[in-house]
Motif scaffolding. Structure first.
Motif, PDB file in Angstrom:
ATOM      1  N   ALA A 199       0.888  -1.103  -0.010  1.00  0.00           N
ATOM      2  CA  ALA A 199      -0.150  -0.111   0.088  1.00  0.00           C
ATOM      3  C   ALA A 199       0.921   1.271   0.046  1.00  0.00           C
ATOM      4  N   VAL A 236      -4.539   6.379  -0.322  1.00  0.00           N
ATOM      5  CA  VAL A 236      -3.801   5.064  -0.353  1.00  0.00           C
ATOM      6  C   VAL A 236      -4.343   4.498  -1.694  1.00  0.00           C
ATOM      7  N   LEU A 237      -3.173   3.767  -2.501  1.00  0.00           N
ATOM      8  CA  LEU A 237      -3.538   2.783  -3.331  1.00  0.00           C
ATOM      9  C   LEU A 237      -2.940   1.580  -3.125  1.00  0.00           C
ATOM     10  N   ALA A 278      -3.630   1.310 -10.552  1.00  0.00           N
ATOM     11  CA  ALA A 278      -4.676   1.611 -11.428  1.00  0.00           C
ATOM     12  C   ALA A 278      -5.920   2.284 -10.741  1.00  0.00           C
ATOM     13  N   GLN A 315     -17.052   7.263  -8.108  1.00  0.00           N
ATOM     14  CA  GLN A 315     -16.175   7.136  -6.969  1.00  0.00           C
ATOM     15  C   GLN A 315     -15.849   8.360  -6.606  1.00  0.00           C
TER      16      GLN A 315
HETATM   17  C1  FMN Z   1      -5.079  -0.227   1.680  1.00  0.00           C
HETATM   18  C2  FMN Z   1      -5.761   0.368   0.660  1.00  0.00           C
HETATM   19  C3  FMN Z   1      -5.726   0.174  -0.752  1.00  0.00           C
HETATM   20  C4  FMN Z   1      -6.547   0.909  -1.517  1.00  0.00           C
HETATM   21  N1  FMN Z   1      -6.169   0.361  -2.894  1.00  0.00           N
HETATM   22  C5  FMN Z   1      -6.969   1.175  -4.031  1.00  0.00           C
HETATM   23  C6  FMN Z   1      -6.655   1.114  -5.258  1.00  0.00           C
HETATM   24  O1  FMN Z   1      -5.709   0.137  -5.780  1.00  0.00           O
HETATM   25  N2  FMN Z   1      -7.137   1.631  -6.173  1.00  0.00           N
HETATM   26  C7  FMN Z   1      -8.388   2.732  -5.792  1.00  0.00           C
HETATM   27  O2  FMN Z   1      -8.717   3.417  -6.759  1.00  0.00           O
HETATM   28  N3  FMN Z   1      -8.657   2.999  -4.656  1.00  0.00           N
HETATM   29  C8  FMN Z   1      -7.959   2.190  -3.694  1.00  0.00           C
HETATM   30  N4  FMN Z   1      -8.173   2.607  -2.110  1.00  0.00           N
HETATM   31  C9  FMN Z   1      -9.360   3.565  -1.916  1.00  0.00           C
HETATM   32  C10 FMN Z   1      -8.563   5.197  -2.193  1.00  0.00           C
HETATM   33  O3  FMN Z   1      -7.706   5.366  -1.064  1.00  0.00           O
HETATM   34  C11 FMN Z   1      -9.486   6.225  -2.435  1.00  0.00           C
HETATM   35  O4  FMN Z   1     -10.502   6.144  -1.148  1.00  0.00           O
HETATM   36  C12 FMN Z   1     -10.324   6.276  -3.690  1.00  0.00           C
HETATM   37  O5  FMN Z   1      -9.607   5.646  -4.720  1.00  0.00           O
HETATM   38  C13 FMN Z   1     -11.058   7.536  -4.007  1.00  0.00           C
HETATM   39  O6  FMN Z   1      -9.762   8.343  -4.183  1.00  0.00           O
HETATM   40  P1  FMN Z   1     -10.244   9.684  -5.052  1.00  0.00           P
HETATM   41  O7  FMN Z   1     -11.318  10.527  -4.545  1.00  0.00           O
HETATM   42  O8  FMN Z   1      -8.922  10.773  -4.684  1.00  0.00           O
HETATM   43  O9  FMN Z   1     -10.099   9.439  -6.378  1.00  0.00           O
HETATM   44  C14 FMN Z   1      -7.394   1.711  -1.363  1.00  0.00           C
HETATM   45  C15 FMN Z   1      -7.559   2.269   0.047  1.00  0.00           C
HETATM   46  C16 FMN Z   1      -6.598   1.695   1.062  1.00  0.00           C
HETATM   47  C17 FMN Z   1      -6.883   2.224   2.382  1.00  0.00           C
END
Ligand code: FMN
Length: 228
Positions: A60, A76-77, A90, A154
């Motif tokens: 992460a 976080v992604l 992605a 989203q």
């Molecule tokens: C550990 C973890 C992994 C995440 N992985 C992803 C991911 O791979 N892709 C994604 O779009 N959001 C992921 N998220 C959610 C994002 O942090 C975020 O809430 C969401 O993408 C919306 O972001 P934005 O409003 O900036 O577009 C993850 C959150 C956490 C806590």
């Protein structure tokens, strides 16, 4: 919060935070003199050590982008892949981060592995993969993750959890009816780094830092140690 832990009193949050330990370790070592020529090799070594030590969610990372208002945004992604070409993740193209990356195709990634006291910071330009590569990334994921990608919207305002759950069930039914269905907006990005910093904590705060820098996407890497 409050009562015996002292959090109910003015100023006590500051004290409470100061009482929390940081860099509890056991910390790792880092000798910049032994660093490999290619930063991706050092990154994979550190990631492997984090995985082997049981750091939760070691893949992460925080993705930082530039918002339309010129201000920073971050979330976080999950890291999808890393090789000599860069760091991959992605996103949904219609999400705030997707739109931000389309407008300003530059980003930063931050990893933190607390058991080792290690941070890695990566900065550079981002490039979208082909629609076929992005679709392949999504198809490799579980049906529920693919259904989530189909939802779109989203980070838009949600009226009720029922609305979310209904939309999710509909998306999942579409995936089950058509297993090859992918959201065309799912986009795999590669961050092509121009700077990668490796930061190793020390209990006495004599931290060790090494930054790989290059001026272009294919230039040779220079390394510089940094003041803590
Ligand atoms: C550990 C973890 C992994 C995440 N992985 C992803 C991911 O791979 N892709 C994604 O779009 N959001 C992921 N998220 C959610 C994002 O942090 C975020 O809430 C969401 O993408 C919306 O972001 P934005 O409003 O900036 O577009 C993850 C959150 C956490 C806590």
């Amino acid at each position: 919060m409050g009562g015996s832990d002292g959090l109910g009193q003015a100023g006590s949050v500051r004290e409470w935070l100061r009482s929390l330990e940081v860099f509890a370790g056991p910390l790792a070592d880092f000798d910049p003199a032994g660093a490999p020529a290619e930063p991706v090799d050092l990154f994979l070594g550190w990631l492997r050590e984090a995985v082997e030590a049981g750091v939760p969610d070691p893949h992460a990372m925080t993705l930082s982008t530039v918002g339309a208002d010129g201000g920073p945004d971050a979330r976080v992604l999950i890291l999808k892949n890393v090789d000599a070409g860069g760091w991959q993740f992605a996103v949904h193209a219609g999400s705030p981060k997707g739109r931000q990356l389309a407008d300003v195709p530059r980003a930063a990634l931050t990893f933190y592995w607390p058991l080792q006291g290690r941070q890695v910071r990566v900065r550079g330009a981002v490039e979208p993969a082909s629609p076929e590569q992005s679709a392949a990334d999504l198809l490799a994921r579980a049906p529920s993750a693919r259904a989530e990608a189909l939802l779109g919207r989203q980070s838009g305002h949600l009226e009720s959890l029922d609305d979310r759950d209904r939309a999710f069930r509909t998306a999942l039914a579409r995936i089950e009816a058509d297993p090859a269905l992918v959201s065309p907006e799912w986009t795999l990005y590669t961050l092509v780094p121009v700077q990668i910093e490796f930061w190793q904590a020390d209990k006495d705060r004599v931290h060790t830092r090494l930054r790989y820098e290059r001026s272009g996407r294919r230039g040779p890497w220079e390394t510089h140690m940094l003041w803590p």
